[in-house]
Design a protein around this motif. Structure first.
Motif, PDB file in Angstrom:
ATOM      1  N   ALA A  89      14.000 -56.995  17.176  1.00 18.73           N
ATOM      2  CA  ALA A  89      12.956 -56.004  16.909  1.00 18.73           C
ATOM      3  C   ALA A  89      13.523 -54.593  17.021  1.00 18.73           C
ATOM      4  O   ALA A  89      14.266 -54.271  17.945  1.00 18.73           O
ATOM      5  N   GLY A  90      13.128 -53.739  16.054  1.00 15.99           N
ATOM      6  CA  GLY A  90      13.558 -52.345  16.060  1.00 15.99           C
ATOM      7  C   GLY A  90      12.426 -51.426  15.646  1.00 15.99           C
ATOM      8  O   GLY A  90      12.609 -50.557  14.802  1.00 15.99           O
ATOM      9  N   LEU A  99      17.962 -56.436  11.840  1.00 13.71           N
ATOM     10  CA  LEU A  99      17.080 -55.493  12.528  1.00 13.71           C
ATOM     11  C   LEU A  99      15.732 -55.466  11.821  1.00 13.71           C
ATOM     12  O   LEU A  99      15.624 -55.025  10.675  1.00 13.71           O
ATOM     13  N   HIS A 100      14.704 -55.942  12.521  1.00 12.80           N
ATOM     14  CA  HIS A 100      13.352 -56.000  11.970  1.00 12.80           C
ATOM     15  C   HIS A 100      12.632 -54.720  12.371  1.00 12.80           C
ATOM     16  O   HIS A 100      12.201 -54.557  13.510  1.00 12.80           O
ATOM     17  N   ILE A 106      19.012 -55.009   7.460  1.00  9.86           N
ATOM     18  CA  ILE A 106      17.924 -54.140   7.898  1.00  9.86           C
ATOM     19  C   ILE A 106      16.694 -54.543   7.104  1.00  9.86           C
ATOM     20  O   ILE A 106      16.698 -54.477   5.873  1.00  9.86           O
ATOM     21  N   GLU A 107      15.672 -54.995   7.811  1.00 10.34           N
ATOM     22  CA  GLU A 107      14.444 -55.394   7.131  1.00 10.34           C
ATOM     23  C   GLU A 107      13.404 -54.287   7.293  1.00 10.34           C
ATOM     24  O   GLU A 107      13.051 -53.919   8.416  1.00 10.34           O
ATOM     25  N   LYS A 142      22.863 -55.193   4.351  1.00  6.38           N
ATOM     26  CA  LYS A 142      21.907 -55.679   3.356  1.00  6.38           C
ATOM     27  C   LYS A 142      20.522 -55.166   3.749  1.00  6.38           C
ATOM     28  O   LYS A 142      20.125 -55.288   4.907  1.00  6.38           O
ATOM     29  N   ILE A 143      19.803 -54.613   2.793  1.00  5.86           N
ATOM     30  CA  ILE A 143      18.474 -54.069   3.052  1.00  5.86           C
ATOM     31  C   ILE A 143      17.446 -54.916   2.312  1.00  5.86           C
ATOM     32  O   ILE A 143      17.566 -55.122   1.095  1.00  5.86           O
ATOM     33  N   CYS A 144      16.463 -55.415   3.048  1.00  4.87           N
ATOM     34  CA  CYS A 144      15.401 -56.224   2.443  1.00  4.87           C
ATOM     35  C   CYS A 144      14.044 -55.618   2.813  1.00  4.87           C
ATOM     36  O   CYS A 144      13.848 -55.171   3.945  1.00  4.87           O
TER      37      CYS A 144
END
Length: 293
Positions: free
Chosen positions: A26-27, A42-43, A102-103, A137-139
């Protein structure tokens, strides 16, 4: 082949034949520290409810602090917000290895209006964060459900997927989609009895599956006297009718049968046996869980 790399979610134990190399951490905006023990996803802030904005990583980031309605973060408010968001992520990850994923999550419609406006803001973040973490990667996860009552999320319903993919292609962005299938069903009010709508929705997604970098799955079930609670239960308690569940499994099997390795996050909050039940259902349709090095 249907290939996935499992992302560890929560405290659950996974079967030995499901390799775990990466964990979700969690972020959000009330977090000041993270403690990764392995590669991590990283959510980031998802704007379900109000925040205190008390993370020390927000020190000096006044645009983010002031972008809220009744304490609920208003993501992607403007270009300055996007730049500060990159600074926040850099601060919370400081002293650790770079995040593998990074989500991020979408803005609300009331201040963004359309997908083009969102992407014009988002670009500032992508350019900044890739300078710091060039391999990340960015989602972006589709969202449905918040205490923010002014408007819904911009990226939520079926048509918004296609609008976003068009913008990604036009701008040549690195952004991928974290496809949360149950949230899409909620946004479209697809019940467990509407197999024709489920069929049309998931078959249509094959046209844009190249943009899917991650898949989120979970069940619905009873919790504290309430029924159909999100993130509780498994596919049996969600669909209830075996024929509908089997059709769902067939549809997602066809959707991801393209030999592309995607991340998978099973967002199960109820118990370990529900997690195992979902994994076994996925194995029954030949989902392969791999370790990417």
């Amino acid at each position: 082949m249907k290939k996935f790399e499992m992302v560890k979610y929560g405290r659950w134990e996974y079967p030995t034949d499901v390799p775990i190399r990466i964990s979700e951490i969690a972020g959000h905006f009330d977090k000041s520290d993270i403690f990764p023990k392995q590669s991590y996803s990283l959510h980031t802030e998802y704007s379900f409810g109000s925040r205190e904005f008390n993370s020390r990583c927000l020190n000096g980031l006044d645009v983010i602090r002031n972008s809220n309605f009744c304490g609920i973060p208003q993501l992607w408010k403007n270009r300055e917000w996007a730049q500060e968001f990159a600074q926040f992520i850099t601060a919370i990850c400081a002293g650790h290895s770079a995040p593998e994923v990074i989500e991020v999550h979408p803005p609300f419609i009331d201040y963004t209006e359309n997908m083009h406006n969102f992407v014009e803001v988002y670009k500032e973040f992508e350019y900044s964060i890739l300078e710091k973490y060039p391999d990340v990667k960015i989602c972006i996860e589709n969202r449905c459900g918040s205490r923010y009552k002014t408007s819904p999320f911009l990226f939520s319903k079926y048509t918004s997927f296609f609008e976003l993919c068009e913008e990604i292609q036009r701008e040549h962005l690195r952004l991928k989609i974290a496809f949360d299938i149950p949230q899409l069903f909620t946004a479209e009010a697809i019940s467990d009895e509407q197999s024709n709508r489920m069929y049309n929705c998931l078959r249509g997604m094959k046209m844009i599956r190249e943009y899917f970098g991650s898949v989120h799955l979970w069940g619905k079930g009873s919790c504290n006297g309430r029924s159909n609670v999100a993130h509780h239960g498994n596919f049996d308690t969600w669909f209830r009718e075996p024929d509908i569940k089997n059709e769902f499994l067939t549809l997602i099997s066809e959707l991801f049968d393209d030999d592309v390795v995607r991340y998978m996050v099973l967002e199960v909050n109820s118990n370990n046996s529900d997690l195992i039940s979902i994994i076994n259902d996925l194995k029954s349709i030949d989902f392969s869980f791999v370790r990417v090095i």
